[in-house]
Design an enzyme around this catalytic site. Sequence first.
Site, PDB file in Angstrom:
ATOM      1  N   CYS A   1       0.879  -1.170   0.000  1.00 18.66           N
ATOM      2  CA  CYS A   1       0.000   0.000   0.000  1.00 18.66           C
ATOM      3  C   CYS A   1       0.917   1.220   0.000  1.00 18.66           C
ATOM      4  O   CYS A   1       1.989   1.179  -0.599  1.00 18.66           O
ATOM      5  CB  CYS A   1      -0.956  -0.029   1.193  1.00 18.66           C
ATOM      6  SG  CYS A   1      -0.168  -0.273   2.796  1.00 18.66           S
TER       7      CYS A   1
ATOM      8  N   VAL B   1       1.541  -0.390   6.390  1.00 18.03           N
ATOM      9  CA  VAL B   1       1.154  -0.677   7.775  1.00 18.03           C
ATOM     10  C   VAL B   1      -0.320  -1.024   7.953  1.00 18.03           C
ATOM     11  O   VAL B   1      -0.700  -1.585   8.980  1.00 18.03           O
ATOM     12  CB  VAL B   1       1.495   0.508   8.719  1.00 18.03           C
ATOM     13  CG1 VAL B   1       2.986   0.756   8.754  1.00 18.03           C
ATOM     14  CG2 VAL B   1       0.746   1.767   8.303  1.00 18.03           C
TER      15      VAL B   1
ATOM     16  N   ARG C   1      -3.377  -1.170   4.881  1.00 17.72           N
ATOM     17  CA  ARG C   1      -4.079  -1.861   3.797  1.00 17.72           C
ATOM     18  C   ARG C   1      -3.383  -3.156   3.373  1.00 17.72           C
ATOM     19  O   ARG C   1      -4.030  -4.206   3.246  1.00 17.72           O
ATOM     20  CB  ARG C   1      -4.242  -0.915   2.599  1.00 17.72           C
ATOM     21  CG  ARG C   1      -5.274   0.172   2.815  1.00 17.72           C
ATOM     22  CD  ARG C   1      -5.144   1.311   1.814  1.00 17.72           C
ATOM     23  NE  ARG C   1      -3.971   2.134   2.082  1.00 17.72           N
ATOM     24  CZ  ARG C   1      -3.694   3.283   1.460  1.00 17.72           C
ATOM     25  NH1 ARG C   1      -4.511   3.719   0.495  1.00 17.72           N
ATOM     26  NH2 ARG C   1      -2.622   3.974   1.771  1.00 17.72           N
TER      27      ARG C   1
END
Length: 340
Positions: free
Chosen positions: A115, A119, A121
């Site tokens: 993403c 951290v 998605r």
Amino acid sequence: MLEAPGPSDGCELSNPSASRVSCAGQMLEVQPGLYFGGAAAVAEPDHLREAGITAVLTVDSEEPSFKAGPGVEDLWRLFVPALDKPETDLLSHLDRCVAFIGQARAEGRAVLVHCHAGVSRSVAIITAFLMKTDQLPFEKAYEKLQILKPEAKMNEGFEWQLKLYQAMGYEVDTSSAIYKQYRLQKVTEKYPELQNLPQELFAVDPTTVSQGLKDEVLYKCRKCRRSLFRSSSILDHREGSGPIAFAHKRMTPSSMLTTGRQAQCTSYFIEPVQWMESALLGVMDGQLLCPKCSAKLGSFNWYGEQCSCGRWITPAFQIHKNRVDEMKILPVLGSQTGKI
């Protein structure tokens, strides 16, 4: 634990038995051939080549533009547009994402799921994959990634959606009451700004189809006998327990799951049916009337209503049991149906 190399360092492992980190220091290996990271991990083709990445799953607001380089043309790519917000619908994409990772791994490809920051998605997608492939509960799968990367922290909306994913047996069953209730809640978050309601939100009007599924029950207006909805449209819920049952607007997976109808409930809470559409548009609440004889059947409220058992249902499409009759539909002579 893994140490990201400094500007002038080469690839190093602080623990030889630990999972590998890419030379770019931007991705972590969850298991052989499966990595997760942020946007920096795809900034340079060399980063992917060094880690042997040949498939990339992007979960971000924008699709990355890959620089030309050796191997870039042969990359498998999947882009899922998604913001890192609790209201983002990630659940509807999970099957496609898990299948992409699984197929790539089955063909010997190393996969990067990324993403923007690596951290939330991407962590949610990897967690879903571990849940599915290893049959792990949400907490155990999530813990594995947090051990690898302590700062990994998906938002509360994604946590809730992954718990629903677990409750559905690690697949997105669009016919399940859990998913139907979830879909209704996602629409409620955007209502009344929506100009039109998605057509997939509505169950088919039973008068437009001649047959139902085996052992289904048809519900008819008690006054005029017009067919209104089928048993597959009923959204079961657990019995409530006073004010605590409706203290939170969002239903939890446990409150959505139940093994049978609650006898103390005096109403059916159902998904919207096509004949309701004109009554629902542009208003937050109102009555539900029989489309044929206009007899009052119940009510709807996008903010929710309390069931007689104490459970708060949001949104609520409520049909009073004493306004409808049940008609069991049984198969007769193969393709025909009989009613009793």
